[in-house]
Design an enzyme around this catalytic site. Structure first.
Site: not given
Ligand code: GFB
Length: 317
Positions: A212, A168, A140, A17, A144, A205, A19, A14, A170
């Protein structure tokens, strides 16, 4: 077995992406010479046979599993089957091939949404599977959790050194700024930036009250390197089940985040909240004691991270 030589062969799954690209930057910046990457067209991680062939040929010694189907609250809520199935397949293929080919240590990445919606705060690793999940992202989260448990089970049954790191929320360069599928922070950067051209209010929203915790992705990459380089005995003394949270130890309300982003972007537009959109979990501040006990600390403040991310957005969009 921990990462100890600059010539160790490290596969970053990945790497394009948010990360994965930060992990590659960190590894190369630290002088690691054998960082292995494959684009999706070169290696489809959903294809079990292709993944196994790749591992047998390339013989990576370490793996950072940053490839995943990810998205913000709306994407998670809209495509539950994709989030559950694609993540299960990717992690089963990669963890399975890593086991078969004798990878020394894999670092499986997930998210703090694996913890129960109403778990006490800050979220300790031991709260896993103690209560119901947040409905907007349970699909999801279940995938995980299966990955965390796969690593733990392989370690229990076969003694391998497979570890899970749960970051947490990102943000940073290479994030997804698509308004439908992104997380809140990149969405707000884009919304406030685009609103500057006129006087229309910026529509956010939910209620703005959920809290967070945000971690700059280069801090996470640094934490990943730190854990990869930690000796096995030290690592499992801190995390007997092989599960470690990654965060900064502070959170804020979405409305407060919006104010900070508004300042960073230099927008004077007003803000309205769309109550038809979900809030998601009320709070998910992580307990970072295990990670901090290994000697790691974050270094990028939210203000600094926002500035860097906005600069990246301006340069790339
Ligand atoms: O970042 P986000 O999409 O996901 O949303 P989660 C966080 C909060 O920001 C929610 C609010 O309360 C949203 O309603 N929000 C306000 C917005 N304005 C916006 C906006 O314009 N766009 C977005 N996206 N949100 C995800 C999970 O949860 O976080 C994943 O679904 C994963 O599984 C990931 O855990 C880290 O923080 O709610």
């Amino acid at each position: 077995m921990h990462l100890s030589s600059k010539s160790d062969r490290i596969f970053v799954a990945g790497h394009r992406g948010l990360v994965g690209s930060a992990v590659v930057r960190a590894l190369k910046g630290a002088g690691f010479a054998n960082v292995i990457t494959r684009t999706r067209s070169e290696l489809d991680l959903l294809d079990q046979a292709a993944v196994e062939t790749f591992f047998k040929r390339e013989q990576p010694e370490f793996v950072v599993l940053a490839a995943a189907k990810v998205g913000g609250i709306h994407a998670n809520n809209t495509y539950p089957a994709d989030f559950l199935n694609q993540n299960l397949c990717i992690q089963s293929n990669v963890i399975g091939a890593a086991f078969v080919t004798g990878v020394k240590r894999i670092m499986f990445l997930g998210s703090t949404c694996i913890y129960p919606k109403m778990a006490p705060q800050p979220l300790k690793e031991e709260y896993l599977l103690t209560g119901p999940l947040e409905p907007t992202n349970e699909w999801y989260a279940i995938a995980k959790i299966a990955g965390v448990k796969m690593c733990e089970a392989l370690r229990k049954q076969h003694g391998v050194d497979f570890v899970s790191l749960m970051p947490t929320n990102l943000y940073g360069p290479e994030d997804n700024f698509d308004l439908e599928t992104s997380h809140v922070l990149p969405a707000l950067i884009r919304k406030f930036h685009e609103a500057k051209a006129g006087n229309a209010p910026v529509q956010l929203w939910g209620s703005g009250t959920p809290k967070r915790e945000f971690m700059y992705v280069d801090d996470l990459a640094d934490a990943i390197l730190h854990v990869l380089q930690t000796e096995e005995a030290t690592l499992y003394e801190a995390a007997p089940d092989g599960l470690i949270n990654a965060g900064v130890g502070e959170d804020l309300a979405i409305s407060e985040l919006a104010e900070k982003i508004q300042q960073t972007v230099g927008s004077t537009n007003s803000v309205v909240y769309d109550a038809s959109k979900p809030d998601g979990t009320p709070r998910k501040l992580v307990d970072v004691e295990r990670l901090f006990s290994l000697g790691w600390r974050p270094s990028v403040s939210l203000e600094e991270g926002l500035r860097r991310t906005y600069d990246w957005f301006i340069a790339n969009h």
